[in-house]
Design a protein around this motif. Structure first.
Motif, PDB file in Angstrom:
ATOM      1  N   PRO A   1       0.813  -1.210   0.000  1.00  0.00           N
ATOM      2  CA  PRO A   1       0.000   0.000   0.000  1.00  0.00           C
ATOM      3  C   PRO A   1       0.841   1.251   0.000  1.00  0.00           C
ATOM      4  O   PRO A   1       2.011   1.248   0.377  1.00  0.00           O
ATOM      5  CB  PRO A   1      -0.789  -0.128   1.305  1.00  0.00           C
ATOM      6  N   SER A   2       0.242   2.332  -0.438  1.00  0.00           N
ATOM      7  CA  SER A   2       0.911   3.617  -0.381  1.00  0.00           C
ATOM      8  C   SER A   2       0.967   4.078   1.071  1.00  0.00           C
ATOM      9  O   SER A   2       0.358   3.498   1.953  1.00  0.00           O
ATOM     10  CB  SER A   2       0.111   4.637  -1.210  1.00  0.00           C
ATOM     11  N   ALA A   3       1.681   5.152   1.315  1.00  0.00           N
ATOM     12  CA  ALA A   3       1.790   5.673   2.676  1.00  0.00           C
ATOM     13  C   ALA A   3       0.417   6.082   3.201  1.00  0.00           C
ATOM     14  O   ALA A   3       0.080   5.866   4.363  1.00  0.00           O
ATOM     15  CB  ALA A   3       2.751   6.862   2.702  1.00  0.00           C
ATOM     16  N   ASP A   4      -0.424   6.688   2.302  1.00  0.00           N
ATOM     17  CA  ASP A   4      -1.758   7.096   2.735  1.00  0.00           C
ATOM     18  C   ASP A   4      -2.595   5.889   3.105  1.00  0.00           C
ATOM     19  O   ASP A   4      -3.318   5.887   4.099  1.00  0.00           O
ATOM     20  CB  ASP A   4      -2.446   7.893   1.626  1.00  0.00           C
ATOM     21  N   ALA A   5      -2.514   4.824   2.259  1.00  0.00           N
ATOM     22  CA  ALA A   5      -3.292   3.623   2.545  1.00  0.00           C
ATOM     23  C   ALA A   5      -2.825   2.986   3.841  1.00  0.00           C
ATOM     24  O   ALA A   5      -3.629   2.495   4.635  1.00  0.00           O
ATOM     25  CB  ALA A   5      -3.182   2.634   1.386  1.00  0.00           C
ATOM     26  N   ALA A   6      -1.523   2.978   4.067  1.00  0.00           N
ATOM     27  CA  ALA A   6      -0.981   2.357   5.269  1.00  0.00           C
ATOM     28  C   ALA A   6      -1.509   3.033   6.521  1.00  0.00           C
ATOM     29  O   ALA A   6      -1.744   2.393   7.542  1.00  0.00           O
ATOM     30  CB  ALA A   6       0.549   2.410   5.241  1.00  0.00           C
ATOM     31  N   ALA A   7      -1.727   4.350   6.444  1.00  0.00           N
ATOM     32  CA  ALA A   7      -2.218   5.079   7.603  1.00  0.00           C
ATOM     33  C   ALA A   7      -3.621   4.645   7.989  1.00  0.00           C
ATOM     34  O   ALA A   7      -4.059   4.822   9.114  1.00  0.00           O
ATOM     35  CB  ALA A   7      -2.195   6.581   7.320  1.00  0.00           C
ATOM     36  N   ASP A   8      -4.364   4.037   7.038  1.00  0.00           N
ATOM     37  CA  ASP A   8      -5.736   3.604   7.292  1.00  0.00           C
ATOM     38  C   ASP A   8      -5.813   2.126   7.672  1.00  0.00           C
ATOM     39  O   ASP A   8      -6.912   1.590   7.822  1.00  0.00           O
ATOM     40  CB  ASP A   8      -6.604   3.845   6.055  1.00  0.00           C
ATOM     41  N   CYS A   9      -4.670   1.477   7.804  1.00  0.00           N
ATOM     42  CA  CYS A   9      -4.667   0.044   8.111  1.00  0.00           C
ATOM     43  C   CYS A   9      -4.823  -0.194   9.607  1.00  0.00           C
ATOM     44  O   CYS A   9      -3.943  -0.758  10.265  1.00  0.00           O
ATOM     45  CB  CYS A   9      -3.393  -0.609   7.578  1.00  0.00           C
ATOM     46  N   THR A  10      -5.951   0.239  10.135  1.00  0.00           N
ATOM     47  CA  THR A  10      -6.286   0.057  11.538  1.00  0.00           C
ATOM     48  C   THR A  10      -7.734  -0.424  11.600  1.00  0.00           C
ATOM     49  O   THR A  10      -8.507  -0.221  10.651  1.00  0.00           O
ATOM     50  CB  THR A  10      -6.162   1.377  12.328  1.00  0.00           C
ATOM     51  N   PRO A  11      -8.145  -1.032  12.699  1.00  0.00           N
ATOM     52  CA  PRO A  11      -9.546  -1.456  12.804  1.00  0.00           C
ATOM     53  C   PRO A  11     -10.531  -0.310  12.576  1.00  0.00           C
ATOM     54  O   PRO A  11     -11.617  -0.511  12.035  1.00  0.00           O
ATOM     55  CB  PRO A  11      -9.640  -2.010  14.229  1.00  0.00           C
ATOM     56  N   GLU A  12     -10.141   0.904  12.975  1.00  0.00           N
ATOM     57  CA  GLU A  12     -11.029   2.047  12.795  1.00  0.00           C
ATOM     58  C   GLU A  12     -11.102   2.489  11.333  1.00  0.00           C
ATOM     59  O   GLU A  12     -12.143   2.991  10.879  1.00  0.00           O
ATOM     60  CB  GLU A  12     -10.558   3.231  13.649  1.00  0.00           C
ATOM     61  N   GLY A  13     -10.019   2.283  10.600  1.00  0.00           N
ATOM     62  CA  GLY A  13      -9.976   2.757   9.220  1.00  0.00           C
ATOM     63  C   GLY A  13     -10.355   1.723   8.183  1.00  0.00           C
ATOM     64  O   GLY A  13     -10.632   2.062   7.032  1.00  0.00           O
ATOM     65  N   LEU A  14     -10.403   0.435   8.571  1.00  0.00           N
ATOM     66  CA  LEU A  14     -10.684  -0.632   7.619  1.00  0.00           C
ATOM     67  C   LEU A  14     -12.188  -0.846   7.452  1.00  0.00           C
ATOM     68  O   LEU A  14     -12.936  -0.840   8.429  1.00  0.00           O
ATOM     69  CB  LEU A  14     -10.030  -1.935   8.088  1.00  0.00           C
ATOM     70  N   GLN A  15     -12.595  -1.060   6.212  1.00  0.00           N
ATOM     71  CA  GLN A  15     -14.013  -1.272   5.899  1.00  0.00           C
ATOM     72  C   GLN A  15     -14.336  -2.768   5.964  1.00  0.00           C
ATOM     73  O   GLN A  15     -14.471  -3.436   4.949  1.00  0.00           O
ATOM     74  CB  GLN A  15     -14.343  -0.707   4.526  1.00  0.00           C
ATOM     75  N   THR A  16     -14.444  -3.298   7.168  1.00  0.00           N
ATOM     76  CA  THR A  16     -14.755  -4.713   7.342  1.00  0.00           C
ATOM     77  C   THR A  16     -16.265  -4.932   7.325  1.00  0.00           C
ATOM     78  O   THR A  16     -17.039  -3.987   7.466  1.00  0.00           O
ATOM     79  CB  THR A  16     -14.174  -5.237   8.662  1.00  0.00           C
ATOM     80  N   LEU A  17     -16.675  -6.183   7.149  1.00  0.00           N
ATOM     81  CA  LEU A  17     -18.105  -6.495   7.100  1.00  0.00           C
ATOM     82  C   LEU A  17     -18.818  -6.056   8.372  1.00  0.00           C
ATOM     83  O   LEU A  17     -19.930  -5.541   8.326  1.00  0.00           O
ATOM     84  CB  LEU A  17     -18.299  -8.007   6.901  1.00  0.00           C
ATOM     85  N   THR A  18     -18.155  -6.294   9.491  1.00  0.00           N
ATOM     86  CA  THR A  18     -18.679  -5.856  10.783  1.00  0.00           C
ATOM     87  C   THR A  18     -17.657  -4.929  11.420  1.00  0.00           C
ATOM     88  O   THR A  18     -16.480  -5.296  11.552  1.00  0.00           O
ATOM     89  CB  THR A  18     -18.933  -7.056  11.714  1.00  0.00           C
ATOM     90  N   GLU A  19     -18.064  -3.742  11.787  1.00  0.00           N
ATOM     91  CA  GLU A  19     -17.135  -2.761  12.339  1.00  0.00           C
ATOM     92  C   GLU A  19     -16.401  -3.326  13.549  1.00  0.00           C
ATOM     93  O   GLU A  19     -17.016  -3.883  14.468  1.00  0.00           O
ATOM     94  CB  GLU A  19     -17.882  -1.488  12.722  1.00  0.00           C
ATOM     95  N   GLY A  20     -15.076  -3.209  13.526  1.00  0.00           N
ATOM     96  CA  GLY A  20     -14.267  -3.664  14.650  1.00  0.00           C
ATOM     97  C   GLY A  20     -14.017  -5.158  14.676  1.00  0.00           C
ATOM     98  O   GLY A  20     -13.390  -5.662  15.611  1.00  0.00           O
ATOM     99  N   THR A  21     -14.484  -5.881  13.662  1.00  0.00           N
ATOM    100  CA  THR A  21     -14.323  -7.332  13.601  1.00  0.00           C
ATOM    101  C   THR A  21     -13.705  -7.726  12.265  1.00  0.00           C
ATOM    102  O   THR A  21     -14.071  -7.183  11.221  1.00  0.00           O
ATOM    103  CB  THR A  21     -15.681  -8.042  13.759  1.00  0.00           C
ATOM    104  N   LEU A  22     -12.786  -8.678  12.287  1.00  0.00           N
ATOM    105  CA  LEU A  22     -12.211  -9.233  11.069  1.00  0.00           C
ATOM    106  C   LEU A  22     -12.827 -10.616  10.861  1.00  0.00           C
ATOM    107  O   LEU A  22     -12.584 -11.540  11.645  1.00  0.00           O
ATOM    108  CB  LEU A  22     -10.686  -9.340  11.189  1.00  0.00           C
ATOM    109  N   THR A  23     -13.637 -10.763   9.830  1.00  0.00           N
ATOM    110  CA  THR A  23     -14.316 -12.028   9.552  1.00  0.00           C
ATOM    111  C   THR A  23     -13.483 -12.834   8.561  1.00  0.00           C
ATOM    112  O   THR A  23     -13.152 -12.347   7.482  1.00  0.00           O
ATOM    113  CB  THR A  23     -15.718 -11.782   8.984  1.00  0.00           C
TER     114      THR A  23
END
Length: 285
Positions: free
Chosen positions: A33-55
């Motif tokens: 990922p780019s530097a900008d994308a890397a900054a969003d690689c957190t549970p808060e920034g990731l668009q998972t199916l369920t917020e705060g959960t990795l399915t």
């Protein structure tokens, strides 16, 4: 309790489907990922199916990929998933597993998971339907023989000439066996690797060619009257496994970054050594 031989055979019906013709490492849809994308690689920034959960999707668990249920954290892919989750900032309790078929994993349909970990070979055909992470394992084809069989002491390809060799029909093992021996052996295709291992134990065939990591588990856990004598020379591009995500997933770059980090810091090597135990198996020449 360890799965029985029939359970292993059933599990390998799915596993056998994974060893398709190898292809190159993924590029555009699974790069760093780019530097900008890397900054969003957190549970808060990731668009998972369920917020705060990795399915996470997986199918029938079997060794060495999963020991017990996927939630155990034991087995190569179970441990890998939790390591990736940790890199992304998810606690173990934030990882939720869902059971899916292999067809669901590789089909172009919308996924019921954020990522799937089920020994899925990266191919150009599949990349038209799904995203892959950076590869986490390069596979090899192993040769398994019976402990008391005629070819139990084989040390090179020539030692196996004249043998009846089992392979999984239309898969990488077939191409590798034909390239290695040509007409010097009799190749016998099976619908599933478990069927071939059963034939090997009964003496119907002399050797079985399959993914070496699965072969190690087959010979030590499910069919202890067999052992791996070596691996075949590679054919074509390396066969690599990747985590599967929905096509165009917003998570792909972050998951690839996590896999890359685990590769760079030595975690992938540690997991391979702990769970796969195939690094010391020699290549037959």
């Amino acid at each position: 309790m360890r799965p029985s031989r029939p359970a292993f055979a059933v599990a390998l019906v799915s596993a056998a489907a994974l060893a398709l013709a190898a292809c190159s490492t993924p590029d555009g849809d699974a790069g760093s990922p780019s530097a900008d994308a890397a900054a969003d690689c957190t549970p808060e920034g990731l668009q998972t199916l369920t917020e705060g959960t990795l399915t996470v999707g997986a199918s029938d668990p079997f060794e060495p990929w999963y020991i017990g249920e996927p939630t155990s954290g034991e087995g190569f892919e179970s441990a890998l998933v939790y390591a990736v989750a940790d890199e992304l900032g998810f606690a173990k309790d934030d990882v939720e597993w869902t059971s899916v078929t292999f067809e669901q994993i590789v089909s172009p349909a919308v996924k019921p998971f954020d990522l799937a970990a089920y020994q899925t070979t990266i191919t150009e055909e599949r990349r038209s339907a799904v995203d892959f992470s950076s590869p986490y394992l390069t596979s090899r084809q192993g040769v398994i023989v019976a402990d008391e069989g005629k070819f139990s002491g084989a040390k090179d390809l020539a030692d196996l000439e004249g043998a009846k060799i089992g392979v999984t029909a239309s898969q990488t093992s077939l191409d590798a066996a034909e390239e290695a021996w040509g007409d010097a052996v009799e190749v016998t295709p099976f619908n599933a690797a478990g069927d071939g291992m059963t034939a090997l134990s009964s003496g119907t065939i002399d050797a079985m060619v399959m993914d070496v990591d699965q072969g190690v588990a087959a010979s030590t856990v499910y069919f202890p009257d067999t052992h791996v004598v070596g691996t075949l020379p590679p054919v074509g591009e390396p066969e690599q496994l990747g985590l599967v995500l929905d096509k165009g997933s917003a998570l792909t770059e972050c998951v690839s970054q996590a896999v890359d980090t685990l590769d760079e810091n030595g975690t992938l090597e540690e997991l391979r050594a702990q769970w796969l135990k195939s690094d010391d198996i020699p290549e037959l020449s």
